[in-house]
Write a protein that holds these residues in place. Structure first.
Motif, mmCIF file in Angstrom:
data_model
loop_
_atom_site.group_PDB
_atom_site.id
_atom_site.type_symbol
_atom_site.label_atom_id
_atom_site.label_comp_id
_atom_site.label_asym_id
_atom_site.label_seq_id
_atom_site.Cartn_x
_atom_site.Cartn_y
_atom_site.Cartn_z
ATOM 1 N N GLU A 31 30.696 51.660 38.159
ATOM 2 C CA GLU A 31 31.331 52.180 36.960
ATOM 3 C C GLU A 31 32.372 51.173 36.442
ATOM 4 O OE1 GLU A 31 31.412 55.702 34.563
ATOM 5 O OE2 GLU A 31 30.271 55.435 36.406
ATOM 6 N N LEU A 32 33.142 50.692 37.397
ATOM 7 C CA LEU A 32 34.186 49.724 37.074
ATOM 8 C C LEU A 32 33.588 48.461 36.476
ATOM 9 C CD1 LEU A 32 37.077 50.483 37.770
ATOM 10 C CD2 LEU A 32 36.963 48.921 39.713
ATOM 11 N N LEU A 35 32.585 48.653 33.027
ATOM 12 C CA LEU A 35 33.651 48.663 32.034
ATOM 13 C C LEU A 35 34.047 47.244 31.610
ATOM 14 C CD1 LEU A 35 35.959 51.458 33.469
ATOM 15 C CD2 LEU A 35 34.596 51.558 31.386
ATOM 16 N N THR A 40 37.251 42.070 28.091
ATOM 17 C CA THR A 40 38.027 42.127 29.331
ATOM 18 C C THR A 40 37.211 41.532 30.475
ATOM 19 O OG1 THR A 40 37.176 44.336 29.682
ATOM 20 C CG2 THR A 40 39.356 44.181 28.698
ATOM 21 N N PHE A 43 38.379 42.341 34.107
ATOM 22 C CA PHE A 43 38.819 43.713 34.321
ATOM 23 C C PHE A 43 38.725 44.133 35.783
ATOM 24 C CE2 PHE A 43 37.819 48.282 34.514
ATOM 25 C CZ PHE A 43 39.020 48.767 34.048
ATOM 26 N N GLU A 46 41.110 42.395 38.062
ATOM 27 C CA GLU A 46 42.479 42.848 37.776
ATOM 28 C C GLU A 46 42.758 44.194 38.439
ATOM 29 O OE1 GLU A 46 43.353 42.980 33.586
ATOM 30 O OE2 GLU A 46 42.995 40.809 33.392
ATOM 31 N N VAL A 47 41.865 45.100 38.179
ATOM 32 C CA VAL A 47 42.039 46.437 38.756
ATOM 33 C C VAL A 47 42.077 46.358 40.271
ATOM 34 C CG1 VAL A 47 40.977 48.694 39.045
ATOM 35 C CG2 VAL A 47 41.006 47.637 36.808
ATOM 36 N N LEU A 50 45.203 44.867 41.560
ATOM 37 C CA LEU A 50 46.246 45.885 41.428
ATOM 38 C C LEU A 50 46.142 46.895 42.569
ATOM 39 C CD1 LEU A 50 48.426 46.442 39.252
ATOM 40 C CD2 LEU A 50 46.858 48.118 38.277
ATOM 41 N N PHE A 51 44.912 47.236 42.822
ATOM 42 C CA PHE A 51 44.655 48.204 43.893
ATOM 43 C C PHE A 51 45.135 47.670 45.240
ATOM 44 C CE2 PHE A 51 41.436 49.366 47.188
ATOM 45 C CZ PHE A 51 41.889 50.658 47.432
ATOM 46 N N ASP A 53 47.359 45.388 45.760
ATOM 47 C CA ASP A 53 48.827 45.372 45.752
ATOM 48 C C ASP A 53 49.376 46.740 46.125
ATOM 49 O OD1 ASP A 53 48.702 42.816 44.984
ATOM 50 O OD2 ASP A 53 49.369 43.096 42.895
ATOM 51 N N ASP A 54 48.780 47.740 45.473
ATOM 52 C CA ASP A 54 49.195 49.116 45.748
ATOM 53 C C ASP A 54 49.022 49.453 47.208
ATOM 54 O OD1 ASP A 54 50.051 49.778 43.301
ATOM 55 O OD2 ASP A 54 48.663 51.460 42.993
ATOM 56 N N SER A 87 43.543 56.062 44.110
ATOM 57 C CA SER A 87 43.227 54.700 43.692
ATOM 58 C C SER A 87 41.907 54.233 44.276
ATOM 59 C CB SER A 87 44.331 53.740 44.156
ATOM 60 O OG SER A 87 45.584 54.248 43.834
ATOM 61 N N SER A 90 39.100 55.699 42.639
ATOM 62 C CA SER A 90 38.919 55.185 41.286
ATOM 63 C C SER A 90 38.246 53.820 41.258
ATOM 64 C CB SER A 90 40.276 55.071 40.595
ATOM 65 O OG SER A 90 40.478 56.179 39.773
#
Lengths: 156, 930
Positions: A31-32, A35, A40, A43, A46-47, A50-51, A53-54, A87, A90
């Protein structure tokens, strides 16, 4: 030149399929990827970064909470697990998500030992996934550098 | 007790020693128990118990003599006595012998003395030597005394002169005489002694012993039996009572003796006992039986009866001995126990059964849950397919392609409906199912159902619709469900019909009989409720009952299969299921979930091989026809269809199989092929409804495009367009009931402003403001995403971007409320679990705001609103226009655990399960936005 691209593409395909097969990823990752478009192009990475990092941040927080031998703030741990679970779900980090599910169960019953075990596991899983995905992105870069396109992978 | 017994026994023995007095005369009375001589005081207890006893004593003694039992008892007694007697006789004989010897000795001595005296001197003559000297006689004082008396009384008187010859002679003579007399006496004494001995032998001893023994036995028996609930008796071979002992007699002796059971009393059990006794008598075998008597005499009592045959000495049967013990209580207890055991067994069985049922139910629930989840999952891609087909239908297509596409959409719609059925099932079971009240045209519904059926028809069947003239043109009801029922029934009918025709017939009937009882049920929504809702809006409408027959000329249903026809997952038979396929869900849903939910009835009549007719009766409200003329021509310019006028009231349609008509649309007597026309010619409201019900012919985008063109100058339709579209979409995707509620309400709102209903919403104002605000109908709807996880935000944002919607973001409930304060949104996507203020609470506050028009509830909750008070006033106006219910869609981490019920309960309209996917988002947006 073309054969290199084709080889890289096949390699990429095999690799990503293996990630699905080994349960690192699920359809949400697809899905990601869907997108991601011209607008992008980074994308997914990046996501995902970010994930990660989280992940690092949350795991750090949770391990600090769980380090207390007594009076662990399970509420805080729980909120961390919830975040992580959301997360990971997602981005399609399946294994991380699955560990999060049992992590949450342990947290619900205030099982510190279980929580620590899950924490370790989640730490391991996300780092594992991180290296795998870094490899994947590198592969992508190489394909692009070689002038190829990222192949569509049909995961069934 | 043992002690007492011994004492009594002793008493008996002591007392019985008095018996010899009467021995001679008491032989016959020895068993007289009624008045035992002399022992009434000491044997009080025993004797008292004797009194009630009834016994023919004479007969008893006879019996004792004549029967084996009696004689053996006597023999025993006699033997015992004889043994003792032998002993006594021996002792007596010994004594007798010694006595005789002594006597002889005494006589010899006497003679000696006499001789001595004869020859000795006279000096001793008067001395009665015998008295003093006979030592041997002294040992037996009795004799001695007697003898001395004899001698004393008979002093020898001699007349002659002493010591003369004469004197001696005389003396000798006298002495001789005395001796003679003495001998005589002695002889008599001996005789008497012997006689007495004989009497002793014959009477005293045996009687005493026997009596003693008998008394003992009797006492013992009485002691034992005094309180025993026992009846004993003897009956002769004619079963006449000869003897009876009864502890609690209810009859006198003379009433019983000599009679049979049957003669004594009557009632249940008497005959049985008589028969039983006869049987024993015949078989000669002792036996036991339990007999329950039900007589006037002593009520209902159960006796355990023992009967044995009695033989005389010759071995002939002469009667029976009978013993009965009352066991009524025991029998009752036993019966009670039996019953209890039975109950227990039954209960256990039930428990097992229940457990099984529970198990099955649990399984079913799980299966259902899975089915629901699966259906939900299936629905998403399918709505994608249907959606794509719709989009495709907006492109340039030739007639043939369009028709193929319409069939495709229809089929997709049917599948969606099936899935919706399954979801409905779980909805109804969890009580979430709601009914909508929208205006629709029954004729069009029927037509469309038939049309859809014809589109996929692969048999040469004629489909026909027949609508009576008195059926109103428009009625209000839950068109979706009615259409589902019709589609279901029609597809069923087609499935089981191989030739001939399948049809729908509509007619108005008077209120059916079952309504009154239906009103009493606590159904979630009875038609009355729908009615009252309408009536509250100040527009009383009349209810009309429409009977709808769906008939076919198919294989029919055997009568025995009809009852299970409406059960879930059941088909008429397993064979049918194999042959015709299907889930068996359709009819059950039709009946239970649809017709009855709406306050109607679904029935069936059928004949094997001739066909079936399914009839459902439903109440509808008649729509007010006042707004028909309003927009008569509004869309007439866009219609490229024919048959404008006739469709509204046309009562008969016929469809030939699509196989023929599909590729040549002009063929056949089809009147409703393109009946969008008349929808368009009616009021906008009707148009929208017709639009919805006319799925296969709807061309959304073109319509939209056209309506846009027109609506730009008319605020009404400008407003209508998105709502109408949402209704349309809602119908297409068969989404949740809330959505259709929305649609339904909006249809009402979009009626001309003159309509005075729905005061509380004031559609006029709403519409106009909305129009001013968003004069361009195609302006992007505003969407607010409330989510705290930045990755989720990123992903969702990207997806929305791809779907073409910019979104605003709030990271918790408070931010969301602030955002809503600042501006209006068309849709809120709300995460459930968030810090500061979670999604459920935030939704509640938003809903409370929608109701009250102020954020007081939120302020009470501690939400820090950032709006200055002056601005609030301004916002108030904005608020009013947003009185329209804001669609809030929950985003839950897990559809199963973060329950959808909770979301609904907190005022959310629907939910998306995480992780959010493009598909889910698209579906959601389609549902709530256009």
């Amino acid at each position: 030149m073309n054969t290199v691209v084709a080889q890289l593409q096949r390699q990429f395909q095999d690799y990503i399929v293996s990630l699905y097969q080994q349960g690192f990823l699920d359809n949400q990752f697809t899905e990601l990827r869907n997108l991601q478009d011209e607008g992008t192009p980074d994308f997914v990475s990046e996501v995902v970064s970010l994930f990660f990092d989280d992940c690092a941040k949350l795991i750090n927080n949770m391990s600090r909470s769980l380090e207390q031998p007594e009076n662990v703030d399970f509420k805080q741990v729980d909120s961390g697990v919830h975040q992580l679970k959301g997360s990971s779900s997602s981005v399609g980090a399946r294994r991380v998500k699955n560990v999060c599910i049992s992590f949450k169960e342990c947290c619900d019953v205030h099982n510190r030992e279980g929580c620590l075990r899950c924490l370790q596991q989640v730490d391991y899983e996300y780092k594992m996934l991180k290296t795998k995905l870094e490899d994947l992105f590198k592969l992508e870069q190489r394909i692009l550098q070689a002038g190829g396109t990222i192949p569509q992978v049909d995961i069934k | 007790m043992v002690c007492e017994m011994e004492i009594e026994d002793m008493d008996v023995e002591v007392l019985s020693s008095m018996w010899p007095d009467d021995v001679g005369t008491e032989t016959d009375k020895q068993f007289n128990v009624e008045k035992p001589a002399g022992d009434q005081d000491t044997l009080k207890e025993v004797t008292i118990t004797e009194k009630p006893a009834i016994a023919d004593l004479k007969r008893l003694s006879e019996l004792m003599d004549s029967t084996h039992q009696g004689s053996s008892q006597l023999t025993n007694l006699v033997k015992q006595w004889e043994y003792m007697q032998d002993h006594a006789v021996m002792l007596l004989r010994d004594e007798l012998k010694s006595l005789s010897r002594q006597r002889e000795e005494a006589e010899a001595k006497e003679l000696e003395i006499i001789e001595e005296h004869n020859f000795e001197s006279n000096g001793h003559e008067n001395v009665l030597v015998l008295d003093d000297k006979s030592d041997f006689l002294r040992s037996s004082s009795f004799r001695e005394r007697k003898r001395s008396q004899v001698f004393d009384s008979e002093k020898i008187e001699v007349d002659e002169v002493y010591d003369t010859v004469g004197y001696w002679k005389q003396k000798a003579l006298r002495l001789e005489k005395l001796l003679e007399a003495s001998r005589e006496r002695e002889r008599r004494l001996i005789e008497k002694l012997n006689e007495s001995l004989k009497t002793m032998e014959s009477h005293a001893a045996p009687v005493e012993e026997l009596t003693q023994n008998l008394r003992r036995a009797e006492g013992f028996l009485h002691f034992i039996l005094q309180n025993a609930p026992i009846v004993m008796g003897h009956q002769d071979k004619d079963l006449r009572y000869l003897f009876i002992y009864n502890k609690f007699p209810s009859l006198r002796e003379q009433d019983i003796l000599g009679k049979t059971d049957v003669e004594i009393f009557d009632g249940a059990g008497v005959k049985e006992s008589q028969e039983f006794k006869k049987e024993v008598l015949e078989k000669g075998m002792a036996s036991k039986r339990e007999i329950t008597f039900e007589t006037e005499l002593f009520g209902s009592k159960t006796f355990l009866i023992y009967v044995e045959p009695v033989y005389n000495k010759l071995g002939e049967k002469i009667g029976i001995n009978y013993m009965g013990m009352e066991v009524t209580d025991q029998v009752r207890k036993r019966e009670k126990m039996g019953k209890l055991r039975e109950h227990n067994a039954v209960r256990n069985a039930m428990e097992t059964e229940l457990n099984k049922t529970i198990h099955i139910t649990e399984e079913t629930m799980r299966a259902k849950q899975m089915l629901a989840t699966m259906s939900h999952e299936i629905r998403s891609p399918l709505s994608g397919v249907v959606g794509m087909a719709e989009i495709l239908s907006t492109t340039r297509l030739d007639q043939e392609q369009r028709q193929l596409l319409n069939v495709m959409i229809s089929s997709g719609d049917l599948v969606l409906q099936l899935i919706n059925d399954i979801l409905d099932l779980s909805k109804v079971e969890s009580g979430v199912m709601k009914l909508e009240a929208t205006k629709f045209r029954p004729r069009e519904v029927v037509k469309h159902v038939l049309q859809t059926a014809a589109a996929s028809l692969k048999k040469s069947l004629t489909l026909e619709g027949n609508i009576a003239d008195d059926v109103p043109i428009e009625v209000v009801g839950d068109v979706l469900r009615i259409r589902q029922i019709l589609t279901n029934l029609i597809s069923n009918a087609i499935k089981f019909t191989h030739k001939g025709k399948v049809g729908i017939k509509l007619e108005v009937i008077s209120e059916p009989f079952f309504t009154s009882e239906n009103m009493n049920d606590n159904k979630p929504t009875t038609p009355k409720q729908i009615l009252s809702n309408e009536e509250q809006n100040g527009d009383p409408e009349t209810t009309v009952w429409i009977c709808c027959d769906v008939y076919d000329t198919g294989i029919g249903i055997p009568e025995n299969a009809i009852p299970c026809l409406f059960k879930k997952y059941m088909q008429a038979s397993a064979d049918h299921a194999r042959k015709y396929g299907g889930t068996g869900l359709g009819l059950a849903i039709c009946k239970q979930l649809k017709v009855e939910l709406m306050g109607g009835r679904l029935t069936v009549t059928s004949r094997v091989n001739e066909g079936s007719t399914f009839t459902f009766i439903l109440p509808y409200k008649v729509a007010t026809p006042n707004d028909h003329s309003d927009d008569q021509d509004e869309f007439s310019d866009m219609s490229d269809h024919q048959h404008i006028a006739e469709d509204t009231t046309h009562g008969y349609f016929q469809f030939q199989p699509l196989l023929r008509s599909l590729y040549s649309s002009s063929e056949g007597p089809v009147t409703g092929q393109n009946f969008l026309t008349h929808n368009v010619t009616q009021s906008s409201c009707i148009k929208l409804n017709g639009f919805a019900s006319d799925l296969s012919h709807a061309l959304p985008s073109t319509n939209i495009a056209q309506s846009e063109a027109i609506s730009s100058c008319s605020f009404e339709s400008a407003h209508k367009y998105p709502n109408g579209e949402s209704l349309y979409k809602e119908y297409e995707s068969c989404s949740s009931s809330q959505a259709s509620n929305e649609g339904g309400a909006l249809v009402m709102e979009s009626e001309p402003a003159v309509s005075s209903r729905r005061q509380e919403i004031d559609p006029h104002e709403t519409t106009s403001e909305r129009c001013e605000e968003s004069s361009k109908p195609d302006s992007k709807p505003k969407i607010l995403l409330v989510e705290d996880n930045r990755i989720n935000i990123m992903v969702s944002q990207s997806m929305m971007k791809q779907l073409g919607y910019p979104i605003d973001i709030a990271t918790n409930g408070v931010e969301a409320i602030r955002a809503l304060q600042r501006s209006n949104y068309d849709l809120v996507l709300m995460d459930v679990c968030m810090p500061v203020l979670d999604g459920l609470k935030a939704t509640r506050l938003i809903r409370s705001y929608e109701e009250s028009g102020n954020w007081e509830a939120a302020i009470e909750e501690g939400v820090d609103l950032d709006t200055p008070s002056s601005e609030t006033l301004q916002n108030r106006e904005v608020c009013v226009c947003s009185t329209k219910r804001l669609p809030i869609v929950a985003m839950t981490a897990n559809t199963l655990s973060e329950s959808s019920e909770e979301c609904y309960a907190n005022g959310m309209d629907s939910f998306i399960s995480k992780p959010v996917t493009l598909q889910k988002l698209r579906e959601c947006l389609e549902q709530y936005l256009c």
